[in-house]
Design a protein around this motif. Sequence first.
Motif, PDB file in Angstrom:
ATOM      1  N   ASP A  55       0.848  -1.196   0.000  1.00  0.00           N
ATOM      2  CA  ASP A  55       0.000   0.000   0.000  1.00  0.00           C
ATOM      3  C   ASP A  55       0.879   1.240   0.000  1.00  0.00           C
ATOM      4  OD1 ASP A  55      -2.397  -1.287  -0.037  1.00  0.00           O
ATOM      5  OD2 ASP A  55      -2.839  -1.044   2.093  1.00  0.00           O
ATOM      6  N   GLN A  56       0.373   2.305  -0.602  1.00  0.00           N
ATOM      7  CA  GLN A  56       1.048   3.594  -0.560  1.00  0.00           C
ATOM      8  C   GLN A  56       0.210   4.549   0.281  1.00  0.00           C
ATOM      9  OE1 GLN A  56       1.841   4.571  -4.764  1.00  0.00           O
ATOM     10  NE2 GLN A  56       3.994   4.260  -4.288  1.00  0.00           N
ATOM     11  N   LEU A  57       0.851   5.198   1.251  1.00  0.00           N
ATOM     12  CA  LEU A  57       0.156   6.054   2.191  1.00  0.00           C
ATOM     13  C   LEU A  57       0.652   7.490   2.093  1.00  0.00           C
ATOM     14  CD1 LEU A  57       0.526   3.766   5.357  1.00  0.00           C
ATOM     15  CD2 LEU A  57      -1.295   3.682   3.640  1.00  0.00           C
ATOM     16  N   THR A  58      -0.261   8.424   2.299  1.00  0.00           N
ATOM     17  CA  THR A  58       0.124   9.818   2.542  1.00  0.00           C
ATOM     18  C   THR A  58      -0.172  10.093   4.010  1.00  0.00           C
ATOM     19  OG1 THR A  58      -2.055  10.620   1.863  1.00  0.00           O
ATOM     20  CG2 THR A  58      -0.330  10.566   0.181  1.00  0.00           C
ATOM     21  N   ILE A  59       0.801  10.697   4.704  1.00  0.00           N
ATOM     22  CA  ILE A  59       0.687  10.957   6.134  1.00  0.00           C
ATOM     23  C   ILE A  59       0.945  12.436   6.381  1.00  0.00           C
ATOM     24  CG2 ILE A  59       1.529  10.358   8.437  1.00  0.00           C
ATOM     25  CD1 ILE A  59       2.433   7.676   7.282  1.00  0.00           C
ATOM     26  N   SER A  89       7.280  21.076 -10.556  1.00  0.00           N
ATOM     27  CA  SER A  89       6.034  21.700 -10.138  1.00  0.00           C
ATOM     28  C   SER A  89       6.017  21.855  -8.619  1.00  0.00           C
ATOM     29  CB  SER A  89       4.842  20.840 -10.586  1.00  0.00           C
ATOM     30  OG  SER A  89       4.885  19.580  -9.937  1.00  0.00           O
ATOM     31  N   GLN A  90       4.897  22.319  -8.098  1.00  0.00           N
ATOM     32  CA  GLN A  90       4.768  22.492  -6.665  1.00  0.00           C
ATOM     33  C   GLN A  90       4.977  21.160  -5.944  1.00  0.00           C
ATOM     34  OE1 GLN A  90       1.027  24.108  -5.519  1.00  0.00           O
ATOM     35  NE2 GLN A  90       1.562  24.365  -3.358  1.00  0.00           N
ATOM     36  N   ALA A  91       5.698  21.226  -4.821  1.00  0.00           N
ATOM     37  CA  ALA A  91       6.036  20.006  -4.087  1.00  0.00           C
ATOM     38  C   ALA A  91       4.782  19.296  -3.592  1.00  0.00           C
ATOM     39  CB  ALA A  91       6.945  20.351  -2.914  1.00  0.00           C
ATOM     40  N   MET A  92       4.828  17.964  -3.617  1.00  0.00           N
ATOM     41  CA  MET A  92       3.732  17.134  -3.128  1.00  0.00           C
ATOM     42  C   MET A  92       4.202  16.349  -1.910  1.00  0.00           C
ATOM     43  SD  MET A  92       2.223  15.670  -6.727  1.00  0.00           S
ATOM     44  CE  MET A  92       0.889  14.822  -5.881  1.00  0.00           C
ATOM     45  N   LEU A  93       3.245  15.918  -1.085  1.00  0.00           N
ATOM     46  CA  LEU A  93       3.590  15.143   0.096  1.00  0.00           C
ATOM     47  C   LEU A  93       4.252  13.823  -0.294  1.00  0.00           C
ATOM     48  CD1 LEU A  93       0.524  15.571   2.481  1.00  0.00           C
ATOM     49  CD2 LEU A  93       2.869  16.316   2.914  1.00  0.00           C
ATOM     50  N   GLN A  94       5.231  13.433   0.493  1.00  0.00           N
ATOM     51  CA  GLN A  94       5.931  12.164   0.284  1.00  0.00           C
ATOM     52  C   GLN A  94       4.961  10.992   0.455  1.00  0.00           C
ATOM     53  OE1 GLN A  94       9.408  11.301  -0.219  1.00  0.00           O
ATOM     54  NE2 GLN A  94       8.479   9.295  -0.466  1.00  0.00           N
ATOM     55  N   MET A  95       5.022  10.023  -0.463  1.00  0.00           N
ATOM     56  CA  MET A  95       4.241   8.790  -0.344  1.00  0.00           C
ATOM     57  C   MET A  95       5.095   7.750   0.382  1.00  0.00           C
ATOM     58  SD  MET A  95       1.303   9.325  -1.987  1.00  0.00           S
ATOM     59  CE  MET A  95       0.700   7.738  -2.496  1.00  0.00           C
ATOM     60  N   TYR A  96       4.463   7.010   1.276  1.00  0.00           N
ATOM     61  CA  TYR A  96       5.170   5.995   2.049  1.00  0.00           C
ATOM     62  C   TYR A  96       4.696   4.610   1.600  1.00  0.00           C
ATOM     63  CZ  TYR A  96       6.427   9.932   5.002  1.00  0.00           C
ATOM     64  OH  TYR A  96       6.908  11.129   5.451  1.00  0.00           O
ATOM     65  N   LEU A  97       5.641   3.819   1.100  1.00  0.00           N
ATOM     66  CA  LEU A  97       5.336   2.472   0.628  1.00  0.00           C
ATOM     67  C   LEU A  97       5.477   1.483   1.780  1.00  0.00           C
ATOM     68  CD1 LEU A  97       4.743   0.516  -1.751  1.00  0.00           C
ATOM     69  CD2 LEU A  97       7.217   0.339  -2.063  1.00  0.00           C
ATOM     70  N   VAL A  98       4.424   0.706   2.026  1.00  0.00           N
ATOM     71  CA  VAL A  98       4.462  -0.309   3.074  1.00  0.00           C
ATOM     72  C   VAL A  98       5.219  -1.525   2.539  1.00  0.00           C
ATOM     73  CG1 VAL A  98       3.088  -1.720   4.643  1.00  0.00           C
ATOM     74  CG2 VAL A  98       2.229   0.514   3.897  1.00  0.00           C
ATOM     75  N   ASP A  99       6.286  -1.925   3.240  1.00  0.00           N
ATOM     76  CA  ASP A  99       7.088  -3.046   2.738  1.00  0.00           C
ATOM     77  C   ASP A  99       6.415  -4.378   3.060  1.00  0.00           C
ATOM     78  OD1 ASP A  99       7.649  -3.736   5.385  1.00  0.00           O
ATOM     79  OD2 ASP A  99       9.622  -2.797   5.398  1.00  0.00           O
ATOM     80  N   ASN A 100       7.070  -5.465   2.647  1.00  0.00           N
ATOM     81  CA  ASN A 100       6.472  -6.794   2.796  1.00  0.00           C
ATOM     82  C   ASN A 100       6.257  -7.200   4.249  1.00  0.00           C
ATOM     83  OD1 ASN A 100       6.308  -7.175   0.056  1.00  0.00           O
ATOM     84  ND2 ASN A 100       8.215  -8.337  -0.107  1.00  0.00           N
ATOM     85  N   GLU A 101       6.978  -6.562   5.165  1.00  0.00           N
ATOM     86  CA  GLU A 101       6.830  -6.868   6.587  1.00  0.00           C
ATOM     87  C   GLU A 101       5.854  -5.919   7.263  1.00  0.00           C
ATOM     88  OE1 GLU A 101      10.778  -6.675   8.076  1.00  0.00           O
ATOM     89  OE2 GLU A 101      11.342  -8.642   7.292  1.00  0.00           O
ATOM     90  N   GLY A 102       5.280  -4.985   6.509  1.00  0.00           N
ATOM     91  CA  GLY A 102       4.284  -4.072   7.063  1.00  0.00           C
ATOM     92  C   GLY A 102       4.841  -2.787   7.621  1.00  0.00           C
ATOM     93  N   ARG A 145      -3.911   8.599   4.820  1.00  0.00           N
ATOM     94  CA  ARG A 145      -4.770   8.316   3.676  1.00  0.00           C
ATOM     95  C   ARG A 145      -4.130   7.220   2.830  1.00  0.00           C
ATOM     96  NH1 ARG A 145      -7.950  10.403   6.250  1.00  0.00           N
ATOM     97  NH2 ARG A 145      -9.192  12.288   5.909  1.00  0.00           N
ATOM     98  N   MET A 146      -4.966   6.282   2.384  1.00  0.00           N
ATOM     99  CA  MET A 146      -4.491   5.228   1.486  1.00  0.00           C
ATOM    100  C   MET A 146      -4.602   5.697   0.041  1.00  0.00           C
ATOM    101  SD  MET A 146      -6.156   1.780   3.118  1.00  0.00           S
ATOM    102  CE  MET A 146      -6.028   1.422   4.870  1.00  0.00           C
ATOM    103  N   SER A 147      -3.563   5.423  -0.726  1.00  0.00           N
ATOM    104  CA  SER A 147      -3.619   5.727  -2.156  1.00  0.00           C
ATOM    105  C   SER A 147      -4.519   4.713  -2.842  1.00  0.00           C
ATOM    106  CB  SER A 147      -2.211   5.692  -2.744  1.00  0.00           C
ATOM    107  OG  SER A 147      -2.222   5.940  -4.131  1.00  0.00           O
ATOM    108  N   SER A 148      -4.808   4.946  -4.108  1.00  0.00           N
ATOM    109  CA  SER A 148      -5.674   4.033  -4.862  1.00  0.00           C
ATOM    110  C   SER A 148      -5.024   2.657  -4.986  1.00  0.00           C
ATOM    111  CB  SER A 148      -5.965   4.597  -6.252  1.00  0.00           C
ATOM    112  OG  SER A 148      -4.767   4.722  -6.992  1.00  0.00           O
ATOM    113  N   TYR A 149      -5.860   1.630  -5.048  1.00  0.00           N
ATOM    114  CA  TYR A 149      -5.390   0.262  -5.234  1.00  0.00           C
ATOM    115  C   TYR A 149      -6.263  -0.390  -6.298  1.00  0.00           C
ATOM    116  CZ  TYR A 149      -9.279  -0.691  -2.025  1.00  0.00           C
ATOM    117  OH  TYR A 149     -10.516  -0.756  -1.432  1.00  0.00           O
ATOM    118  N   SER A 150      -5.879  -1.576  -6.730  1.00  0.00           N
ATOM    119  CA  SER A 150      -6.586  -2.206  -7.842  1.00  0.00           C
ATOM    120  C   SER A 150      -7.297  -3.474  -7.393  1.00  0.00           C
ATOM    121  CB  SER A 150      -5.614  -2.549  -8.984  1.00  0.00           C
ATOM    122  OG  SER A 150      -4.706  -3.552  -8.568  1.00  0.00           O
ATOM    123  N   ILE A 151      -8.398  -3.760  -8.067  1.00  0.00           N
ATOM    124  CA  ILE A 151      -9.102  -5.037  -7.958  1.00  0.00           C
ATOM    125  C   ILE A 151      -9.329  -5.540  -9.378  1.00  0.00           C
ATOM    126  CG2 ILE A 151     -10.237  -4.516  -5.766  1.00  0.00           C
ATOM    127  CD1 ILE A 151     -12.755  -3.843  -7.409  1.00  0.00           C
TER     128      ILE A 151
END
Length: 268
Positions: A55-59, A89-102, A145-151
Amino acid sequence: MRNIKGLVLPLALMAIIVFLGSCSSSKNVAYFQNSDYVDLSASKTLYDARIMPKDQLTITVSTTDPEAAVSFNMTVPTPYTVGQKTSYSQAMLQMYLVDNEGYIEFPKIGRVKVGGLTKSEAEKLIEDKIKPYMSATENPIVTVRMSSYSISVLGEVARPGSFQVSREKITVLEALAQAGDMTIYGVRDRVKLIREDAQGQKSIHVLNINDAELINSPYYYLQQNDVIIVEPNKAKAQNSSVGSMTTLWFSATSILISLASLMYNILK
């Protein structure tokens, strides 16, 4: 002449029987057929998605003193190209990638395990961990906030494929709606859900869309990267296996019946 006359009726009946058999469809096509008798009291709890690996998170950290939150709100510039020149462009918040261990790597506090937590649980955890880095009067507010994910929805639906989910929860019915709903050939009482948990363990669950008890099922809400498979009914499967030979068979039968009728009229 009598032999030819005797062949006309059997051939016609055979063609009708095969045609009706190939066109048969599932009788159970309505969703939630027993909705008037289902106890929905168990479904009153609001669903809260849990954070999963990849998952990719914005915090976002908010404080009364803006300077106190600056080091926690990491930003990254977004590059774009104009002609042969690269600008930002204008700076955006860093996205945090959850690794395989959470885990995620968060500024100052380092590795934080958020895998398996709900959004509100992760917010409380990070709040507690950043408080020691602030003054005693500060009461930080953390927003996750969780970023978009796929199904993915495959099989007997109008538009099979993978779909991006921009919100934090989606039901199996909403997923089928995004895929254009099931076709008339879809088996509604044996829809398969393939799911992978936080440890990478795969599981297959069978859902009955005809049964309104699905609302109370733990699989009514989908998780990140779930796969839905709608099986074809027997009529569709048989048609697919026969393929073009069915059309040829019906054509040959029609020709034989026409020839038999023609010869009968000539020789009578």
